[in-house]
Design a protein around this motif. Sequence first.
Motif, PDB file in Angstrom:
ATOM      1  N   ARG A   1      -8.006 -41.400   5.488  1.00 17.59           N
ATOM      2  CA  ARG A   1      -7.042 -41.824   4.460  1.00 17.59           C
ATOM      3  C   ARG A   1      -5.798 -40.940   4.478  1.00 17.59           C
ATOM      4  N   TYR A   2      -5.994 -39.645   4.599  1.00 21.40           N
ATOM      5  CA  TYR A   2      -4.843 -38.740   4.687  1.00 21.40           C
ATOM      6  C   TYR A   2      -4.006 -39.047   5.925  1.00 21.40           C
ATOM      7  N   ALA A   3      -4.682 -39.312   7.041  1.00 23.80           N
ATOM      8  CA  ALA A   3      -3.961 -39.605   8.283  1.00 23.80           C
ATOM      9  C   ALA A   3      -3.114 -40.857   8.148  1.00 23.80           C
ATOM     10  N   ILE A   4      -3.671 -41.909   7.571  1.00 20.80           N
ATOM     11  CA  ILE A   4      -2.927 -43.162   7.395  1.00 20.80           C
ATOM     12  C   ILE A   4      -1.764 -42.962   6.436  1.00 20.80           C
ATOM     13  N   THR A   5      -2.022 -42.295   5.327  1.00 18.09           N
ATOM     14  CA  THR A   5      -0.968 -42.056   4.347  1.00 18.09           C
ATOM     15  C   THR A   5       0.189 -41.289   4.972  1.00 18.09           C
ATOM     16  N   THR A   6      -0.138 -40.268   5.753  1.00 17.31           N
ATOM     17  CA  THR A   6       0.903 -39.477   6.408  1.00 17.31           C
ATOM     18  C   THR A   6       1.677 -40.309   7.414  1.00 17.31           C
ATOM     19  N   ALA A   7       0.975 -41.080   8.230  1.00 13.16           N
ATOM     20  CA  ALA A   7       1.637 -41.875   9.264  1.00 13.16           C
ATOM     21  C   ALA A   7       2.540 -42.936   8.657  1.00 13.16           C
ATOM     22  N   LEU A   8       2.080 -43.618   7.619  1.00 12.15           N
ATOM     23  CA  LEU A   8       2.902 -44.661   6.995  1.00 12.15           C
ATOM     24  C   LEU A   8       4.130 -44.069   6.314  1.00 12.15           C
ATOM     25  N   SER A   9       3.950 -42.993   5.569  1.00 11.34           N
ATOM     26  CA  SER A   9       5.081 -42.413   4.839  1.00 11.34           C
ATOM     27  C   SER A   9       6.119 -41.827   5.791  1.00 11.34           C
ATOM     28  N   ALA A  10       5.687 -41.381   6.963  1.00 12.71           N
ATOM     29  CA  ALA A  10       6.618 -40.778   7.916  1.00 12.71           C
ATOM     30  C   ALA A  10       7.430 -41.809   8.684  1.00 12.71           C
ATOM     31  N   THR A  11       6.965 -43.063   8.711  1.00 13.08           N
ATOM     32  CA  THR A  11       7.608 -44.066   9.569  1.00 13.08           C
ATOM     33  C   THR A  11       8.116 -45.289   8.822  1.00 13.08           C
ATOM     34  N   THR A  12       7.919 -45.340   7.518  1.00  8.39           N
ATOM     35  CA  THR A  12       8.333 -46.536   6.778  1.00  8.39           C
ATOM     36  C   THR A  12       9.849 -46.595   6.619  1.00  8.39           C
ATOM     37  N   ASP A  13      10.351 -47.788   6.337  1.00  7.84           N
ATOM     38  CA  ASP A  13      11.773 -47.989   6.060  1.00  7.84           C
ATOM     39  C   ASP A  13      11.898 -49.230   5.181  1.00  7.84           C
ATOM     40  N   PRO A  14      13.086 -49.549   4.690  1.00  8.49           N
ATOM     41  CA  PRO A  14      13.222 -50.690   3.765  1.00  8.49           C
ATOM     42  C   PRO A  14      12.714 -52.013   4.318  1.00  8.49           C
ATOM     43  N   ASP A  15      12.680 -52.182   5.625  1.00 10.37           N
ATOM     44  CA  ASP A  15      12.238 -53.461   6.197  1.00 10.37           C
ATOM     45  C   ASP A  15      10.723 -53.623   6.172  1.00 10.37           C
ATOM     46  N   ILE A  16       9.983 -52.534   6.193  1.00 14.66           N
ATOM     47  CA  ILE A  16       8.517 -52.623   6.255  1.00 14.66           C
ATOM     48  C   ILE A  16       7.838 -52.001   5.037  1.00 14.66           C
ATOM     49  N   PHE A  17       8.640 -51.464   4.120  1.00 13.30           N
ATOM     50  CA  PHE A  17       8.086 -50.750   2.972  1.00 13.30           C
ATOM     51  C   PHE A  17       7.196 -51.653   2.123  1.00 13.30           C
ATOM     52  N   ASP A  18       7.602 -52.903   1.913  1.00 14.59           N
ATOM     53  CA  ASP A  18       6.820 -53.800   1.055  1.00 14.59           C
ATOM     54  C   ASP A  18       5.401 -53.966   1.593  1.00 14.59           C
ATOM     55  N   ASN A  19       5.269 -54.163   2.906  1.00 12.89           N
ATOM     56  CA  ASN A  19       3.929 -54.301   3.499  1.00 12.89           C
ATOM     57  C   ASN A  19       3.132 -53.005   3.382  1.00 12.89           C
ATOM     58  N   ASP A  20       3.821 -51.882   3.552  1.00 12.76           N
ATOM     59  CA  ASP A  20       3.128 -50.598   3.416  1.00 12.76           C
ATOM     60  C   ASP A  20       2.597 -50.420   1.993  1.00 12.76           C
ATOM     61  N   VAL A  21       3.389 -50.835   1.009  1.00 10.79           N
ATOM     62  CA  VAL A  21       2.963 -50.709  -0.391  1.00 10.79           C
ATOM     63  C   VAL A  21       1.746 -51.597  -0.656  1.00 10.79           C
ATOM     64  N   VAL A  22       1.754 -52.810  -0.094  1.00 10.82           N
ATOM     65  CA  VAL A  22       0.611 -53.712  -0.273  1.00 10.82           C
ATOM     66  C   VAL A  22      -0.674 -53.028   0.197  1.00 10.82           C
ATOM     67  N   TYR A  23      -0.613 -52.398   1.354  1.00 15.04           N
ATOM     68  CA  TYR A  23      -1.807 -51.737   1.886  1.00 15.04           C
ATOM     69  C   TYR A  23      -2.159 -50.499   1.077  1.00 15.04           C
ATOM     70  N   MET A  24      -1.168 -49.681   0.747  1.00 10.51           N
ATOM     71  CA  MET A  24      -1.446 -48.434   0.045  1.00 10.51           C
ATOM     72  C   MET A  24      -1.972 -48.673  -1.365  1.00 10.51           C
ATOM     73  N   ARG A  25      -1.625 -49.784  -1.980  1.00  6.87           N
ATOM     74  CA  ARG A  25      -2.133 -50.056  -3.334  1.00  6.87           C
ATOM     75  C   ARG A  25      -3.628 -50.357  -3.330  1.00  6.87           C
ATOM     76  N   ARG A  26      -4.207 -50.482  -2.169  1.00  9.37           N
ATOM     77  CA  ARG A  26      -5.655 -50.650  -2.051  1.00  9.37           C
ATOM     78  C   ARG A  26      -6.363 -49.294  -1.939  1.00  9.37           C
ATOM     79  N   PHE A  27      -5.562 -48.210  -1.840  1.00 10.07           N
ATOM     80  CA  PHE A  27      -6.100 -46.852  -1.766  1.00 10.07           C
ATOM     81  C   PHE A  27      -6.289 -46.298  -3.183  1.00 10.07           C
ATOM     82  N   PRO A  28      -7.089 -45.235  -3.313  1.00  9.52           N
ATOM     83  CA  PRO A  28      -7.149 -44.525  -4.597  1.00  9.52           C
ATOM     84  C   PRO A  28      -5.758 -44.040  -4.999  1.00  9.52           C
ATOM     85  N   ARG A  29      -5.547 -43.850  -6.279  1.00  5.03           N
ATOM     86  CA  ARG A  29      -4.206 -43.573  -6.795  1.00  5.03           C
ATOM     87  C   ARG A  29      -3.594 -42.284  -6.261  1.00  5.03           C
TER      88      ARG A  29
END
Length: 307
Positions: free
Chosen positions: A241-269
């Motif tokens: 979970r830490y690895a995914i969170t780090t990888a997504l936050s390091a590479t996200t941008d306005p074009d893909i942020f919405d999809n990243d949020v959809v996935y991350m909202r399935r993680f613990p808060r």
Amino acid sequence: MGKSDACIQIGRNLSIPDARILIVHVNNHDIVDFTGVPSVVGGQTIFNPTAMFYQFRQGTGPGLIVLEELPQSSVHHQTWAAGFILERRTATFELDPEVRIVVTGNRVEDRAGAKTMLTHLTNRLYEFEMETSLEDWCEWAVANNVDPKGIAFLRMRPNLLNDFDSTQSVNPTQRSWTQLFKEVPDDLPADLYFAACTAKVGEGAAVEWVAARDVISQTPSIDAIRRDPEITPVPEDPAIRYAITTALSATTDPDIFDNDVVYMRRFPREFQMLFMTTSTRFDSRLASMKSFTDWAIASKDFLVGTT
């Protein structure tokens, strides 16, 4: 990341170009390297300007001079530094008023060869004792292309970021971890990889990192997550979970942020919080997107509880 890197970052934060940031390893020089080599002209001794400082002479504009490891230097070097810092001049020219001088060094108790500095030198300095910060290192590491798996591991084991023991010759520190993650090939045979890790951070830390790396390597593809954020499985292991969170936050941008949020909202808060704070720190535009606002509203009770 070490003292030099921190000083370079300070210079950049002050909008000083890298070409105007000078790192001087004081102990590698003789005093004449700083004062200028003397010669006789017309029966008088003159000092030829030393090029390293001449570029910072009056009229040249902002700059940063870093005197590295001054506490490890001789009394002679420290005496020179005390005058240079106070008078801001050599025998032949003055420094520009916008040039700043920073001194670095270890504490005596760190057993790195440092000595108590001359009191008239310390009286001319502002002395700050720096502490390790996991969040600062992680932010720096993401910006400097450190392996996301390594960043995720240290988020999970923050006490290992700087577990320094002056009686040991090899220690896990932010510098040694950074070198390990950036320099040691990830595809080495297992025995050689473990040997390299032990040589850089010590056996205990190496055992923990290698075991965690094997688990983190099972991380789902970031491309797969972004392609199907609603159905890509959410791992149970905290390291992944830490690895995914780090990888997504390091590479996200306005074009893909919405999809990243959809996935991350399935993680613990707590992982959602880590993703949001890290990603918006790197790209402030994300904080104005609807997906961020919707998440913040839905998480307001949790956000209030963490402040």
